[in-house]
Design an enzyme around this catalytic site. Structure first.
Site, PDB file in Angstrom:
ATOM      1  N   LYS A   1      -9.334  16.075   4.326  1.00 60.38           N
ATOM      2  CA  LYS A   1      -8.800  16.341   2.982  1.00 60.38           C
ATOM      3  C   LYS A   1      -9.503  15.370   2.030  1.00 60.38           C
ATOM      4  CE  LYS A   1      -6.242  15.336  -0.086  1.00 60.38           C
ATOM      5  NZ  LYS A   1      -6.820  15.077  -1.429  1.00 60.38           N
TER       6      LYS A   1
ATOM      7  N   GLY B   1      -8.429   4.729   0.432  1.00 59.74           N
ATOM      8  CA  GLY B   1      -7.968   4.996  -0.922  1.00 59.74           C
ATOM      9  C   GLY B   1      -7.205   3.802  -1.448  1.00 59.74           C
ATOM     10  N   SER B   2      -6.300   4.056  -2.379  1.00 66.83           N
ATOM     11  CA  SER B   2      -5.613   2.947  -3.044  1.00 66.83           C
ATOM     12  C   SER B   2      -4.523   2.351  -2.152  1.00 66.83           C
ATOM     13  CB  SER B   2      -5.007   3.437  -4.351  1.00 66.83           C
ATOM     14  OG  SER B   2      -4.035   4.415  -4.060  1.00 66.83           O
TER      15      SER B   2
ATOM     16  N   GLY C   1      -1.865   4.089   0.456  1.00 67.74           N
ATOM     17  CA  GLY C   1      -1.892   3.601   1.841  1.00 67.74           C
ATOM     18  C   GLY C   1      -0.519   3.144   2.298  1.00 67.74           C
TER      19      GLY C   1
ATOM     20  N   GLU D   1      -7.954   1.873   4.879  1.00 71.86           N
ATOM     21  CA  GLU D   1      -8.926   1.045   4.147  1.00 71.86           C
ATOM     22  C   GLU D   1      -8.577   1.180   2.670  1.00 71.86           C
ATOM     23  OE1 GLU D   1     -11.032  -1.004   5.214  1.00 71.86           O
ATOM     24  OE2 GLU D   1     -10.939  -0.474   7.323  1.00 71.86           O
TER      25      GLU D   1
ATOM     26  N   CYS E   1     -14.779  -0.183  -3.795  1.00 77.36           N
ATOM     27  CA  CYS E   1     -13.748  -1.046  -3.212  1.00 77.36           C
ATOM     28  C   CYS E   1     -14.286  -2.455  -3.053  1.00 77.36           C
ATOM     29  CB  CYS E   1     -13.292  -0.487  -1.885  1.00 77.36           C
ATOM     30  SG  CYS E   1     -14.652  -0.098  -0.799  1.00 77.36           S
TER      31      CYS E   1
ATOM     32  N   GLN F   1      -8.772   7.320 -15.215  1.00 75.32           N
ATOM     33  CA  GLN F   1      -9.432   6.072 -14.820  1.00 75.32           C
ATOM     34  C   GLN F   1      -9.891   5.311 -16.071  1.00 75.32           C
ATOM     35  OE1 GLN F   1      -9.231   5.535 -11.671  1.00 75.32           O
ATOM     36  NE2 GLN F   1     -10.341   3.597 -11.654  1.00 75.32           N
TER      37      GLN F   1
ATOM     38  N   GLU G   1      -6.524  -4.782  -8.991  1.00 73.77           N
ATOM     39  CA  GLU G   1      -7.756  -3.991  -8.889  1.00 73.77           C
ATOM     40  C   GLU G   1      -7.900  -3.123 -10.142  1.00 73.77           C
ATOM     41  OE1 GLU G   1      -8.076  -0.690  -6.071  1.00 73.77           O
ATOM     42  OE2 GLU G   1      -9.984  -1.501  -5.408  1.00 73.77           O
TER      43      GLU G   1
HETATM   44  P1  NAD Z   1      -6.105   7.488  -3.916  1.00 78.86           P
HETATM   45  O1  NAD Z   1      -5.237   6.654  -3.052  1.00 78.86           O
HETATM   46  O2  NAD Z   1      -5.547   7.964  -5.202  1.00 78.86           O
HETATM   47  O3  NAD Z   1      -6.577   8.813  -3.142  1.00 78.86           O
HETATM   48  C1  NAD Z   1      -7.267   8.757  -1.910  1.00 78.86           C
HETATM   49  C2  NAD Z   1      -7.036  10.054  -1.158  1.00 78.86           C
HETATM   50  O4  NAD Z   1      -5.662  10.147  -0.786  1.00 78.86           O
HETATM   51  C3  NAD Z   1      -7.326  11.312  -1.975  1.00 78.86           C
HETATM   52  O5  NAD Z   1      -7.858  12.306  -1.129  1.00 78.86           O
HETATM   53  C4  NAD Z   1      -5.932  11.730  -2.464  1.00 78.86           C
HETATM   54  O6  NAD Z   1      -5.829  13.090  -2.789  1.00 78.86           O
HETATM   55  C5  NAD Z   1      -5.093  11.378  -1.251  1.00 78.86           C
HETATM   56  N1  NAD Z   1      -3.682  11.107  -1.524  1.00 78.86           N
HETATM   57  C6  NAD Z   1      -3.132  10.609  -2.649  1.00 78.86           C
HETATM   58  N2  NAD Z   1      -1.798  10.450  -2.481  1.00 78.86           N
HETATM   59  C7  NAD Z   1      -1.518  10.841  -1.210  1.00 78.86           C
HETATM   60  C8  NAD Z   1      -0.326  10.876  -0.416  1.00 78.86           C
HETATM   61  N3  NAD Z   1       0.840  10.460  -0.910  1.00 78.86           N
HETATM   62  N4  NAD Z   1      -0.401  11.308   0.850  1.00 78.86           N
HETATM   63  C9  NAD Z   1      -1.594  11.699   1.371  1.00 78.86           C
HETATM   64  N5  NAD Z   1      -2.754  11.693   0.680  1.00 78.86           N
HETATM   65  C10 NAD Z   1      -2.720  11.257  -0.594  1.00 78.86           C
HETATM   66  O7  NAD Z   1      -7.459   6.670  -4.116  1.00 78.86           O
HETATM   67  P2  NAD Z   1      -8.713   7.061  -5.012  1.00 78.86           P
HETATM   68  O8  NAD Z   1      -8.307   6.879  -6.441  1.00 78.86           O
HETATM   69  O9  NAD Z   1      -9.260   8.366  -4.588  1.00 78.86           O
HETATM   70  O10 NAD Z   1      -9.771   5.941  -4.597  1.00 78.86           O
HETATM   71  C11 NAD Z   1      -9.820   4.675  -5.173  1.00 78.86           C
HETATM   72  C12 NAD Z   1      -9.208   3.642  -4.270  1.00 78.86           C
HETATM   73  O11 NAD Z   1      -9.842   3.686  -3.001  1.00 78.86           O
HETATM   74  C13 NAD Z   1      -9.408   2.224  -4.761  1.00 78.86           C
HETATM   75  O12 NAD Z   1      -8.212   1.508  -4.621  1.00 78.86           O
HETATM   76  C14 NAD Z   1     -10.472   1.664  -3.820  1.00 78.86           C
HETATM   77  O13 NAD Z   1     -10.455   0.273  -3.660  1.00 78.86           O
HETATM   78  C15 NAD Z   1     -10.148   2.372  -2.562  1.00 78.86           C
HETATM   79  N6  NAD Z   1     -11.293   2.394  -1.659  1.00 78.86           N
HETATM   80  C16 NAD Z   1     -11.255   1.589  -0.568  1.00 78.86           C
HETATM   81  C17 NAD Z   1     -12.334   1.552   0.307  1.00 78.86           C
HETATM   82  C18 NAD Z   1     -12.299   0.671   1.537  1.00 78.86           C
HETATM   83  O14 NAD Z   1     -13.033   0.951   2.467  1.00 78.86           O
HETATM   84  N7  NAD Z   1     -11.501  -0.382   1.571  1.00 78.86           N
HETATM   85  C19 NAD Z   1     -13.455   2.343   0.059  1.00 78.86           C
HETATM   86  C20 NAD Z   1     -13.457   3.152  -1.079  1.00 78.86           C
HETATM   87  C21 NAD Z   1     -12.356   3.183  -1.926  1.00 78.86           C
END
Ligand code: NAD
Length: 495
Positions: free
Chosen positions: A176, A229-230, A234, A251, A285, A332, A386
């Site tokens: 996804k 993701g965020s 997470g 992550e 990230c 953003q 962040e």
């Molecule tokens: P996000 O958490 O908004 O979304 C990430 C993914 O999760 C998307 O596919 C989104 O649709 C899905 N999602 C959102 N809410 C969900 C839920 N409740 N249940 C299941 N899936 C859900 O993050 P983003 O805005 O896409 O990415 C930016 C963030 O990602 C930043 O915080 C960045 O630091 C982090 N990031 C971390 C790494 C790492 O390896 N540590 C790498 C890249 C990005």
């Protein structure tokens, strides 16, 4: 020209979502350009994707790992051939400049070649038994069905970090991707299909976090969730998984820092700081959002940074002269603007930037000026939270120990860097910086795929991506004892 409609990929078939609804994917450098429409998937679609993955598991886990590796190798070869068009689409999809999207695809290539080779390694252990005529070893077994949920900032590389190790280890996957970047993920899935991956082994459902992500995470047939993701998302995922005793690898966010000591090569350090802060428009990230500078060189180094920041050009990432592309979407951009206001209210000194870039070349996109704050103290929100945009805070320190204290005073622990000519200080920093990655005399970005990637504290939950460390996420250890003595031998009891 009619906008292209892209479909989900379930059990080897490209198909529409059962709701019949789609969502639009537009170019953040030019929001009048629509790249395509994608399926808005809901629980019914997720159900079918997970059913397909569950069924395919029976066959895929029995497919010899070197054979799985051959398919992944073919994906690597096709990524090489298609590198440029994939990168161009990615720049249109999420904005980062072409040299970086080429790097994103290259990371997918590296991951696929490396992962394909793992099919003939995937080492376990053989160790001596304490009893005669007894053989003892450990082997890796697949976990089962993996839900891979990915963000938009590395639209192909991050899906590859998850798909390649998951598949080589014998898992099946439902992917996804982020709703801002479904195209790059879909293109990667197409290559797996072309490479001959059997139906059901890899499935793609596009859609939002709440409508598509949540039912996927909650499906009891999913054995492992691999999420990037965020931190907020997470945290939500970890609670959902914990309720079902499901495995999960997270992550998440970062608040990365570069320390510049008085003995550093300031020219080199300034290049690295700007690359870390404004590469990917700060949406990494591992982006450098704090630079911690020894007081002796503070004034001089600040001037160097200011001059170079002012010279950076915003624009369409496909244009060769562009240094900084747009932010990914309006939300953003608002978030970054808000943080610039917060920074000023808190007493940070805005040296340059702080507002959207709305010049002629940028008027149809989500551009934001590269921003530099001085006189930031470590507890300010702009130094703690962040931002995920092109905003860099300069913080003064007295010496290395003080700098380490400031770096570690963070809820996150992903990447850190130190610029110094003193090898003793470099090793002291390596030992004491509480981050998953530390660079010496380089920026906070630039990870290579053959080593573990991930962070401490709020950045992760102890797992690592990439390298052989990824195998630990995507396999269960099975310990095997073979007793060929012909009698019942009792460990710890027999003499
Ligand atoms: P996000 O958490 O908004 O979304 C990430 C993914 O999760 C998307 O596919 C989104 O649709 C899905 N999602 C959102 N809410 C969900 C839920 N409740 N249940 C299941 N899936 C859900 O993050 P983003 O805005 O896409 O990415 C930016 C963030 O990602 C930043 O915080 C960045 O630091 C982090 N990031 C971390 C790494 C790492 O390896 N540590 C790498 C890249 C990005």
């Amino acid at each position: 020209m009619a906008t292209k409609v892209f479909k989900n990929y379930i059990n080897g078939v490209w198909e529409k979502a059962s709701s019949g609804e789609v969502f639009s994917n537009t170019n953040p450098a030019n929001f009048n350009e629509e790249l395509g429409r994608f399926q808005l998937s809901r629980k019914e679609d997720v159900d079918r994707a997970v059913s397909a993955a569950k069924e395919a598991q029976k066959m895929w886990r029995k497919t010899p790992a070197p054979k799985r590796g051959e398919i992944i190798f073919k994906v690597a070869e096709m990524l090489v051939k298609n590198k440029k068009p994939l990168a161009e689409d990615m720049t249109r999809e999420m904005g980062k400049v072409l040299k970086e999207t080429l790097g994103d695809v290259q990371e997918g290539i590296d991951t696929a070649y490396y992962g394909a080779g793992e099919g003939r390694r995937m080492f376990g252990e053989t160790v001596p038994s304490e009893l005669p005529a007894k053989f003892a070893m450990s082997v890796r077994m697949p976990v089962g069905v993996v839900a891979a949920v990915t963000p938009w900032n590395f639209p192909l590389a991050i899906p590859s970090w998850k798909l390649v190790p998951a598949l080589i280890c014998g898992n099946t996957v439902v992917l996804k991707p982020a709703s801002d970047t479904p195209l790059s993920a879909l293109r990667l899935v197409e290559l797996f299909e072309k490479a001959g991956l059997p139906p059901g082994v890899l499935n793609l459902v596009t859609g939002t976090g709440s409508q598509t992500g949540v039912p996927l995470i909650d499906d009891p047939r999913v054995d492992l969730v691999s999420f990037t993701g965020s931190t907020d998302t997470g945290a939500d995922i970890s609670v959902r998984c914990a309720r079902q005793m499901k495995q999960y690898s997270l992550e998440m966010g970062g608040k990365n820092a570069i320390v510049v000591l008085a003995d550093a090569d300031l020219e080199l350090a300034s290049e690295a700081v700007l690359w870390g802060a404004f590469g990917t428009t700060g949406q990494r990230c591992t982006a450098c959002s704090r630079v911690i500078v020894e007081k002796k060189i503070l004034k001089n180094f600040t001037n160097i940074l200011l001059e170079k920041t002012r010279a950076m050009r915003c624009g369409d990432g496909l244009k060769p002269k562009t240094d900084v592309g747009p932010l990914v979407n309006e939300g953003q951009r608002e978030k970054v603007s808000n943080y610039c206001e917060i920074g000023q209210r808190e007493g940070g000194k805005l040296l340059t930037g702080g507002t959207p870039e709305t010049g002629k070349a940028c008027k149809n996109g989500y551009f934001f000026k590269p921003t530099l704050f001085a006189e930031v103290s470590p507890k300010m929100r702009i130094a703690q939270e962040e931002i995920f945009g092109p905003v860099l805070s300069i913080i003064a320190c007295n010496n290395l120990d003080h700098a380490i204290e400031i770096v570690n005073d963070s809820d996150f622990g992903l990447s850190s860097a130190v610029f110094t000519a003193d090898v003793n200080k470099a090793f002291e920093a390596i030992e004491d910086l509480d981050t998953g990655i530390t660079y010496i005399n380089s920026s906070t970005i630039g990870a290579e795929i053959q080593l573990p990637f991930g962070g401490t504290k709020g950045t992760g939950n102890g797992h690592r991506e990439m390298g052989t460390a990824a195998l630990d996420t995507y396999t269960e250890w099975k310990t095997v004892y073979v007793d060929y003595s012909g009698k019942l031998q009792k460990a710890q009891i027999d003499d």
